[in-house]
Design a protein around this motif. Structure first.
Motif, PDB file in Angstrom:
ATOM      1  N   ALA A  93      12.777 -29.437 -76.283  1.00 46.32           N
ATOM      2  CA  ALA A  93      11.811 -29.894 -75.879  1.00 46.32           C
ATOM      3  C   ALA A  93      11.605 -29.046 -74.174  1.00 46.32           C
ATOM      4  O   ALA A  93       9.793 -29.160 -74.315  1.00 46.32           O
ATOM      5  CB  ALA A  93      11.988 -31.138 -75.671  1.00 46.32           C
ATOM      6  N   THR A 136       7.744 -30.594 -77.741  1.00 45.54           N
ATOM      7  CA  THR A 136       8.457 -31.097 -77.547  1.00 45.54           C
ATOM      8  C   THR A 136       7.827 -31.035 -79.805  1.00 45.54           C
ATOM      9  O   THR A 136       9.404 -31.185 -80.161  1.00 45.54           O
ATOM     10  CB  THR A 136       7.665 -32.213 -78.324  1.00 45.54           C
ATOM     11  OG1 THR A 136       5.972 -32.366 -78.261  1.00 45.54           O
ATOM     12  CG2 THR A 136       8.168 -32.561 -76.668  1.00 45.54           C
ATOM     13  N   GLU A 159      10.874 -30.369 -82.311  1.00 47.80           N
ATOM     14  CA  GLU A 159      10.406 -32.196 -83.530  1.00 47.80           C
ATOM     15  C   GLU A 159      11.186 -31.292 -84.869  1.00 47.80           C
ATOM     16  O   GLU A 159      11.847 -31.803 -85.891  1.00 47.80           O
ATOM     17  CB  GLU A 159       9.784 -32.304 -83.815  1.00 47.80           C
ATOM     18  CG  GLU A 159       9.261 -33.789 -82.489  1.00 47.80           C
ATOM     19  CD  GLU A 159       7.644 -34.625 -82.395  1.00 47.80           C
ATOM     20  OE1 GLU A 159       7.027 -33.588 -83.073  1.00 47.80           O
ATOM     21  OE2 GLU A 159       7.887 -35.529 -81.478  1.00 47.80           O
ATOM     22  N   MET A 170      13.641 -38.418 -80.476  1.00 50.22           N
ATOM     23  CA  MET A 170      12.773 -38.288 -79.743  1.00 50.22           C
ATOM     24  C   MET A 170      11.616 -39.274 -78.617  1.00 50.22           C
ATOM     25  O   MET A 170      11.946 -38.830 -77.981  1.00 50.22           O
ATOM     26  CB  MET A 170      11.295 -37.495 -80.156  1.00 50.22           C
ATOM     27  CG  MET A 170      12.024 -36.655 -81.301  1.00 50.22           C
ATOM     28  SD  MET A 170      12.702 -35.083 -80.040  1.00 50.22           S
ATOM     29  CE  MET A 170      10.856 -34.840 -78.325  1.00 50.22           C
ATOM     30  N   LYS A 225      11.703 -38.764 -74.804  1.00 51.70           N
ATOM     31  CA  LYS A 225      10.799 -38.380 -74.251  1.00 51.70           C
ATOM     32  C   LYS A 225       9.945 -38.705 -73.152  1.00 51.70           C
ATOM     33  O   LYS A 225       9.537 -37.905 -72.032  1.00 51.70           O
ATOM     34  CB  LYS A 225       9.457 -38.506 -75.426  1.00 51.70           C
ATOM     35  CG  LYS A 225       9.992 -37.990 -76.116  1.00 51.70           C
ATOM     36  CD  LYS A 225       8.180 -37.707 -77.253  1.00 51.70           C
ATOM     37  CE  LYS A 225       7.724 -37.085 -78.330  1.00 51.70           C
ATOM     38  NZ  LYS A 225       7.320 -37.399 -78.962  1.00 51.70           N
ATOM     39  N   LEU A 248      11.183 -35.867 -70.205  1.00 50.73           N
ATOM     40  CA  LEU A 248      10.532 -34.665 -70.298  1.00 50.73           C
ATOM     41  C   LEU A 248       9.786 -34.744 -69.384  1.00 50.73           C
ATOM     42  O   LEU A 248       8.720 -33.334 -69.199  1.00 50.73           O
ATOM     43  CB  LEU A 248      10.104 -34.885 -72.201  1.00 50.73           C
ATOM     44  CG  LEU A 248      11.299 -34.273 -72.643  1.00 50.73           C
ATOM     45  CD1 LEU A 248      10.163 -34.526 -74.215  1.00 50.73           C
ATOM     46  CD2 LEU A 248      12.407 -33.118 -72.693  1.00 50.73           C
TER      47      LEU A 248
END
Length: 208
Positions: A168, A173, A177, A197, A201, A204
């Motif tokens: 990512a 992302t 994914e 995720m 996340k 990130l």
């Protein structure tokens, strides 16, 4: 920030390595081959044997980690001895200013020995925890944690989080994914991707 240029990933794999750490990351990251990614088993010798007796041929020498775009420190049953082997660790010149760096379970101990954690708290497995504490590292009771270009994960299956974070950060992302969706169990794909995720996340936001 996502990039479409080639990305080389060194998966540091030593004798006594944990297969789940090295192979899960290898398989997931190489789902992005079409985007120019290449993850390779990187070892100090031509062959290394896992904790369960699986012998593999290294794809790259240890020094490849010094020039790779990203480095993952895998774990294993001999990591503590490796951490005390200054001649071996001196071959590594890892730089968080130009590389993404991740550590899995006892691999975080090697990161600590190399000064890559700084004041950052870390995740690791239960066996390694007291060694990290002894090294002055604050150990979190969490599966994954990252700060800037450095990440750690704890527990064999958390290797998925480490790989997802790396993908990512460098490919975006959507690419991460897509790779996760491919390997996720049938009938649980969307839920699996969202769960993984959802863990990475929050980490990130800092640019690579």
């Amino acid at each position: 920030m996502a990039t479409t240029s080639s990305t080389r990933v060194a998966i540091l794999t030593f004798d006594g390595f944990n297969e789940l750490d090295s192979f899960i990351a290898l398989g997931l990251i190489n789902r992005l081959r079409a985007e120019g990614w290449s993850a390779e088993i990187t070892s100090p010798s031509a062959q290394v044997t896992s904790m369960n007796g699986v012998t593999v041929t290294a794809q790259q020498p240890l020094e490849f980690a010094n020039e790779a775009d990203a480095v993952i420190f895998g774990s294993g049953i001999y990591t503590r001895a490796i951490a005390e082997n200054s001649a071996l660790l001196d071959r590594l010149q890892i730089d968080p200013l130009r590389q993404l760096i991740g550590g899995q379970c006892s691999g975080t101990l090697l990161m600590a020995r190399l000064g890559l954690l700084g004041t950052m708290p870390a995740c690791t497995d239960l066996t390694t925890k007291p060694w990290l504490v002894e090294a002055g590292v604050l150990v979190l009771d969490e599966p994954f944690h990252a700060r800037g270009p450095v990440a750690t994960s704890g527990g064999c299956m958390s290797s998925v989080y480490l790989a997802a974070w790396l993908m990512a950060r460098k490919a975006g992302t959507e690419a991460a994914e897509k790779a996760l969706h491919y390997v996720a169990p049938v009938g649980q794909k969307q839920a699996y991707v969202e769960q993984v995720m959802g863990v990475v996340k929050p980490f990130l936001s800092t640019p690579a």
